[in-house]
Design a protein around this motif. Structure first.
Motif, mmCIF file in Angstrom:
data_model
loop_
_atom_site.group_PDB
_atom_site.id
_atom_site.type_symbol
_atom_site.label_atom_id
_atom_site.label_comp_id
_atom_site.label_asym_id
_atom_site.label_seq_id
_atom_site.Cartn_x
_atom_site.Cartn_y
_atom_site.Cartn_z
ATOM 1 N N GLY A 157 1.016 -1.155 -0.122
ATOM 2 C CA GLY A 157 -0.004 0.029 0.001
ATOM 3 C C GLY A 157 0.949 1.286 0.019
ATOM 4 N N ASN B 146 2.647 1.706 -3.249
ATOM 5 C CA ASN B 146 1.469 2.024 -4.285
ATOM 6 C C ASN B 146 1.139 3.366 -4.266
ATOM 7 N N THR B 147 0.962 3.992 -2.939
ATOM 8 C CA THR B 147 0.517 5.287 -3.103
ATOM 9 C C THR B 147 1.502 5.921 -3.540
ATOM 10 N N ARG B 148 2.829 5.794 -3.211
ATOM 11 C CA ARG B 148 3.978 6.861 -3.888
ATOM 12 C C ARG B 148 3.961 6.727 -5.300
ATOM 13 N N ALA C 217 1.541 5.909 -7.527
ATOM 14 C CA ALA C 217 0.395 6.874 -7.799
ATOM 15 C C ALA C 217 0.717 8.179 -7.760
ATOM 16 N N LEU C 218 1.162 8.577 -6.917
ATOM 17 C CA LEU C 218 1.378 10.168 -6.834
ATOM 18 C C LEU C 218 2.572 10.574 -7.936
ATOM 19 N N HIS D 11 3.593 12.510 2.492
ATOM 20 C CA HIS D 11 3.650 11.121 2.367
ATOM 21 C C HIS D 11 4.884 10.390 2.840
ATOM 22 N N ARG E 5 4.314 9.430 6.704
ATOM 23 C CA ARG E 5 3.522 8.253 6.823
ATOM 24 C C ARG E 5 4.631 7.083 6.662
#
Length: 199
Positions: A49, A52-54, A56-57, A101, A105
């Motif tokens: 997760g 994947n978030t990084r 996607a950004l 992030h 995070r």
């Protein structure tokens, strides 16, 4: 720079790192911790997760930049001015979100795994920190229980020399001992908490 060398036994590898390169040492130790944490525990399923978030950004930021270039090519300036202005603002906004992030995070988290039981799920995270020109490798292992939302953690702050020999070989058995100690400490806390709640 990290190199892999074969042992005398087939199928096994030694990881050799330039012990004067702090970044390479940290990444080599992170890899060894991740291998030990996930390789020896089939009940832990790796989660992607955060990565994947990084991604996607980053993909959104690159898409905005490509869109700006394409629009400017088909609609030369000054006609493309509003789109370019929007793209620049959106690009730097996405980079700002990505920085937040990564800083607040992720915080050096390099492994995330989910442990599913019949009654609950537990999320395990491994993170590390090694300051520049410092030999101390700070390893933090944490677990969050989905049932009560509580997060517990155990940390180890040792010199990287405790896990790498004078030739720059990462000593996987010593890394595994430290990971197992932290993991078992958190697992013991969970058992004790369960015993107290049942009483």
């Amino acid at each position: 720079m990290v190199k892999k060398e074969e042992k005398s036994q087939p199928g096994e590898e030694l990881v050799k790192v330039n012990k004067w390169d702090g970044s390479a040492v940290k990444h080599a130790l992170d890899d060894a911790v991740k291998t030990c944490l996930l390789g020896d525990r089939p009940q832990l399923k790796e989660q992607f997760g955060l990565v994947n978030t990084r991604l996607a950004l980053c993909a959104l930021a690159v898409s905005v930049a490509i869109m700006a270039h394409a629009w400017d090519f088909t609609h030369p300036f000054p006609e493309s001015r509003p789109v370019l202005l929007f793209s620049v603002l959106a690009y730097f906004a996405l980079l700002g979100i990505l920085t937040l992030h990564s800083s607040f995070r992720e915080k050096g988290t390099f492994a995330v795994a989910l442990q599913k039981d019949k009654e609950r799920e537990r999320l395990w995270e491994a993170s590390s920190d090694m300051r520049k020109y410092d030999d101390k490798y700070l390893l933090t292992l944490s677990v969050r229980d989905s049932k009560n939302g509580k997060r517990r953690e155990q940390s180890s702050n040792k010199s990287c020399a405790a896990f790498i020999d004078q030739n720059g070989i990462v000593l996987d058995n010593l890394v595994a001992n430290e990971v197992n100690r932290l993991f078992n400490a958190l697992a013991t806390e969970k058992k004790n908490a369960g015993t107290l709640s049942s009483n």
